[in-house]
Design a protein around this motif. Structure first.
Motif, short mmCIF file in Angstrom:
data_model
loop_
_atom_site.label_atom_id
_atom_site.label_comp_id
_atom_site.label_asym_id
_atom_site.label_seq_id
_atom_site.Cartn_x
_atom_site.Cartn_y
_atom_site.Cartn_z
N MET A 138 0.98 -1.26 0.19
CA MET A 138 0.10 -0.02 0.04
C MET A 138 0.45 1.23 -0.33
O MET A 138 0.52 2.70 -0.03
CB MET A 138 -0.91 -0.14 1.04
N ALA A 139 1.78 1.00 0.98
CA ALA A 139 2.88 2.72 0.49
C ALA A 139 3.46 2.60 -1.21
O ALA A 139 3.28 4.22 -1.37
CB ALA A 139 4.38 2.11 1.43
N GLY A 140 3.12 1.78 -2.10
CA GLY A 140 3.83 2.30 -3.00
C GLY A 140 2.47 3.23 -3.56
O GLY A 140 2.48 3.62 -4.28
N ALA A 141 1.10 2.58 -3.85
CA ALA A 141 -0.12 3.59 -3.88
C ALA A 141 -0.19 4.99 -3.05
O ALA A 141 -0.25 5.31 -4.04
CB ALA A 141 -0.89 2.66 -3.67
N TRP A 153 -6.20 -5.07 -1.21
CA TRP A 153 -6.26 -6.16 -1.90
C TRP A 153 -5.73 -6.42 -2.85
O TRP A 153 -5.02 -6.95 -3.64
CB TRP A 153 -7.55 -7.13 -1.37
N GLY A 154 -6.42 -5.03 -3.78
CA GLY A 154 -6.58 -5.20 -5.42
C GLY A 154 -5.23 -4.44 -5.55
O GLY A 154 -4.68 -5.50 -6.79
N GLU A 155 -4.62 -3.71 -4.52
CA GLU A 155 -2.60 -3.75 -4.78
C GLU A 155 -2.23 -4.78 -4.50
O GLU A 155 -1.16 -5.15 -5.57
CB GLU A 155 -2.69 -2.46 -4.41
N HIS A 156 -2.51 -6.31 -3.80
CA HIS A 156 -1.72 -7.37 -3.95
C HIS A 156 -1.66 -8.05 -5.12
O HIS A 156 -0.44 -8.95 -5.55
CB HIS A 156 -1.95 -8.11 -2.14
N ARG A 157 -3.11 -8.30 -5.44
CA ARG A 157 -3.59 -9.08 -6.23
C ARG A 157 -2.87 -8.70 -7.95
O ARG A 157 -1.80 -9.56 -8.75
CB ARG A 157 -4.46 -9.27 -6.69
N LEU A 158 -2.61 -7.12 -7.92
CA LEU A 158 -2.02 -6.25 -9.18
C LEU A 158 -0.49 -6.71 -9.17
O LEU A 158 -0.51 -6.84 -10.74
CB LEU A 158 -1.86 -5.15 -8.98
N ILE A 159 0.02 -6.22 -8.15
CA ILE A 159 1.69 -6.45 -8.34
C ILE A 159 2.04 -7.89 -8.06
O ILE A 159 2.52 -8.09 -8.38
CB ILE A 159 1.97 -6.14 -6.50
N TYR A 160 1.33 -9.14 -7.41
CA TYR A 160 2.29 -10.21 -7.63
C TYR A 160 1.39 -11.09 -8.57
O TYR A 160 1.55 -12.17 -8.49
CB TYR A 160 1.59 -10.99 -6.14
N VAL A 194 6.94 2.03 -11.16
CA VAL A 194 8.18 1.99 -10.34
C VAL A 194 8.22 2.04 -8.54
O VAL A 194 8.23 1.16 -7.93
CB VAL A 194 9.24 2.93 -10.37
N ALA A 195 6.90 2.87 -8.37
CA ALA A 195 6.08 2.75 -6.98
C ALA A 195 5.75 1.56 -5.99
O ALA A 195 6.10 1.21 -5.50
CB ALA A 195 5.41 4.12 -6.53
#
Length: 376
Positions: free
Chosen positions: A63-66, A197-204, A315-316
């Motif tokens: 979440m820090a990246g977001a 949850w959405g950020e985790h799914r997108l990244i991984y 990048v973030a």
């Protein structure tokens, strides 16, 4: 837009911000007996003051990246330095244990913000040719900070106790915020959903975003644990050299990444680490060489961020994933190697984890190729 020239002044200042972020760990862990005495507790009782900062990184790394993407690195960096500085100054005045633990949770947010926002901005203010070198420099921040703190803390504690360490750290963070305020660029901001949850799914599910963190994870599982347990079986001078040699490898990987794909450098680092571990830790030269090779991995991992990702938001996100998996690895590695002491041994476990690092990076490169993505 790519920078036409690298702003080395700003790169160095942001690297210093990383040193102070790492010191948020060092200012407790390197003087833990004195901290225990400060709160009239035993070492085990004050250990959570160290670990809680890493737990914040595990939970909030992605979440820090977001957040950095939404607010922009400038705001995040200045807020993290100012907030972390004030917290250190308050800690120096003296607070009860429960309040100290709560402050360390907030300090974990400050730490996480810095280790995601600072390298993100360092990439943005560097020309493409220099980005891998800049990331190689950034990757040394933790080791350099701990080395400096290990030298400086004993005389400072003898002179003014833990309060002097914490007050000095707070003052330096606030001073750096003042220095950076007029020179940090505003940069671009993007509206991304703050969806955990959405950020985790997108990244991984994105090989390009997760590749840097994947290599870094297997490194952190081994590195701190080996530095913890190997000194007991090595001559003192050899043990003292290990973290310094790893820094040579880390920065060297950033330089090599100008010509060689960073994930390939990381694969070589894992293979060479496994080969040295196979020879055995009783042999001085292979052990010293192993820490140069294991040091290649974090430098290559951070250099992989701009290599595989162009968009500032990606990048973030990649920096956030590195923070998350790095904290998972650091927290898990020492207990894992402690179990190995009474089981398979340090060498076989090092070989196995290095092998898993190689397999994961080779497989994810194949995934990118199957998807038709261009990779160097």
């Amino acid at each position: 837009m790519d920078a036409q020239r690298t702003d080395w002044r700003l790169v160095i200042l942001l690297w210093v911000a990383g040193l102070l972020a790492a010191a948020q760990f060092a200012k407790i862990s390197l003087i833990l007996p004195e901290v225990a005495a400060q709160f009239d507790r035993d070492l085990a009782a004050v250990a959570p003051i160290v670990s809680v900062v890493g737990i914040v990184g595990i939970i909030g790394g992605v979440m820090a990246g977001a957040v950095v993407t939404r607010l922009g690195p400038r705001r995040v960096i200045l807020a993290a330095l100012a907030g972390g500085g004030v917290l250190s100054l308050v800690q120096a005045v003296g607070v009860p244990y429960g309040m100290m633990l709560a402050f360390r949770v907030v300090e974990g947010v400050s730490h996480l913000a810095l280790v995601v926002a600072a390298p993100t901005l360092m990439i943005r203010v560097s020309r493409p040719r220099d980005q891998s070198v800049v990331m190689g420099l950034w990757a040394t921040f933790f080791g350099v900070s701990f080395a400096l703190c290990a030298v400086l803390f004993p005389p400072l504690v003898a002179w003014g106790g833990v309060a002097l360490i914490w007050a000095g750290h707070g003052a330096l963070m606030l001073a750096l915020a003042v220095l950076l305020a007029p020179v940090l660029p505003n940069g671009t901001r993007s509206i991304v959903p703050l969806d955990w949850w959405g950020e985790h799914r997108l990244i991984y599910t994105s090989p390009r975003i997760v590749t840097p963190a994947l290599g870094f994870f297997w490194h952190t599982l081994m590195f701190v644990a080996l530095l913890t347990f190997l000194p007991a079986v090595l001559p003192v001078w050899v043990a003292a050299m290990l973290p310094l040699l790893s820094l040579v490898g880390t920065f060297g990987a950033g330089v090599l990444a100008r010509w060689i794909a960073p994930d390939r450098i990381a694969v070589f680092g894992f293979l060479a680490t496994a080969a040295c571990a196979f020879v055995g830790f009783a042999e001085t030269i292979p052990t010293l060489a192993m820490f140069v090779f294991i040091g290649l991995v974090p430098g290559a991992s951070f250099a992989a961020v701009p290599h595989f990702n162009d968009a500032p938001k990606d990048v973030a996100r990649a920096q956030g994933a590195i923070a998350q998996l790095g904290n998972v690895g650091t927290a898990s590695g020492t207990p894992l190697f402690a179990l190995a002491l009474d089981g398979v041994g340090l060498g076989p476990l090092t070989i196995a984890l290095s092998g898993l690092g190689v397999i994961s990076l080779v497989m994810i490169r194949r995934v990118m190729r199957r998807r038709g993505e261009e990779i160097a």
